[in-house]
Design an enzyme around this catalytic site. Structure first.
Site, short mmCIF file in Angstrom:
data_model
loop_
_atom_site.label_atom_id
_atom_site.label_comp_id
_atom_site.label_asym_id
_atom_site.label_seq_id
_atom_site.Cartn_x
_atom_site.Cartn_y
_atom_site.Cartn_z
N GLU A 1 0.81 -1.22 0.00
CA GLU A 1 0.00 0.00 0.00
C GLU A 1 0.84 1.27 0.00
O GLU A 1 0.45 2.29 0.51
CB GLU A 1 -0.99 0.03 1.19
CG GLU A 1 -2.08 -1.02 1.11
CD GLU A 1 -1.63 -2.36 1.69
OE1 GLU A 1 -0.86 -2.39 2.66
OE2 GLU A 1 -2.05 -3.39 1.14
N GLY A 2 2.04 1.19 -0.52
CA GLY A 2 2.87 2.36 -0.68
C GLY A 2 3.82 2.65 0.46
O GLY A 2 4.61 3.59 0.38
#
Length: 178
Positions: free
Chosen positions: A144-145
């Site tokens: 998710e980054g």
């Protein structure tokens, strides 16, 4: 990507392109126990046997065992490479999209920077297959980054050093002052 359920098609893609068995590239994802992990690897094996994706046909691999989110990541990675913009990989899911991109357009791989080494064994196998080394290894399970967000600061610092740091000549440093 949000990562829920995405490690399964990503492990399938990893298995196809690395040639490793599903068991060798399947991790616990969001926290499977041993029985769940065994079931996940066995399910991937059944899917690969039924669909028979060909690693020489990367689009076919994506169509047979990937998902729209992985296809989107693959396209994003290809566009970044086409525009000569570095693409920071963040974990298992983005690496699965990028390994597909690298098999579609091998030169694209030169624009991929793995932000971090995920604890997902499939991501590590894909990076090894691509010959890429992650910037960070912090035992992160999530994507998710998060790894990319941490790694971008290293990339920015490296670019600043490369483009802004004075040379010895520019700084007036001579051999007798070193």
């Amino acid at each position: 990507d949000m990562g829920i359920g995405n490690t399964t098609p990503s492990a399938a893609i990893a298995s196809v392109f690395t040639g490793l068995s599903p068991r060798e590239v399947t991790g616990r994802g969001a926290g499977l126990d041993d029985a769940g992990l065994d079931k996940k690897a066995a399910t991937i094996q059944k899917i690969l046997e039924a669909r028979k994706p060909d690693p020489e046909d990367p689009l076919g691999v994506m169509a047979l065992v990937g998902g729209l989110e992985l296809a989107g990541i693959c396209g994003f990675a290809l566009m970044g490479a086409a525009k000569k913009v570095p693409v920071i990989l963040d974990g298992m899911i983005s690496t699965a999209g990028c390994i597909t991109a690298a098999h579609l357009a091998p030169a694209a791989k030169g624009y991929f920077l793995p932000g971090h080494a995920s604890v997902e064994i499939g991501q590590r196998a894909m990076l090894e297959h691509l010959g890429l080394k992650p910037l960070l290894d912090l035992n992160l399970r999530l994507g998710e980054g998060t790894g990319g967000a941490l790694a971008i600061n290293l990339v920015r610092a490296a670019v600043a050093i490369y483009s802004e740091m004075a040379t010895f000549d520019e700084a007036g440093v001579t051999g007798d002052k070193v």
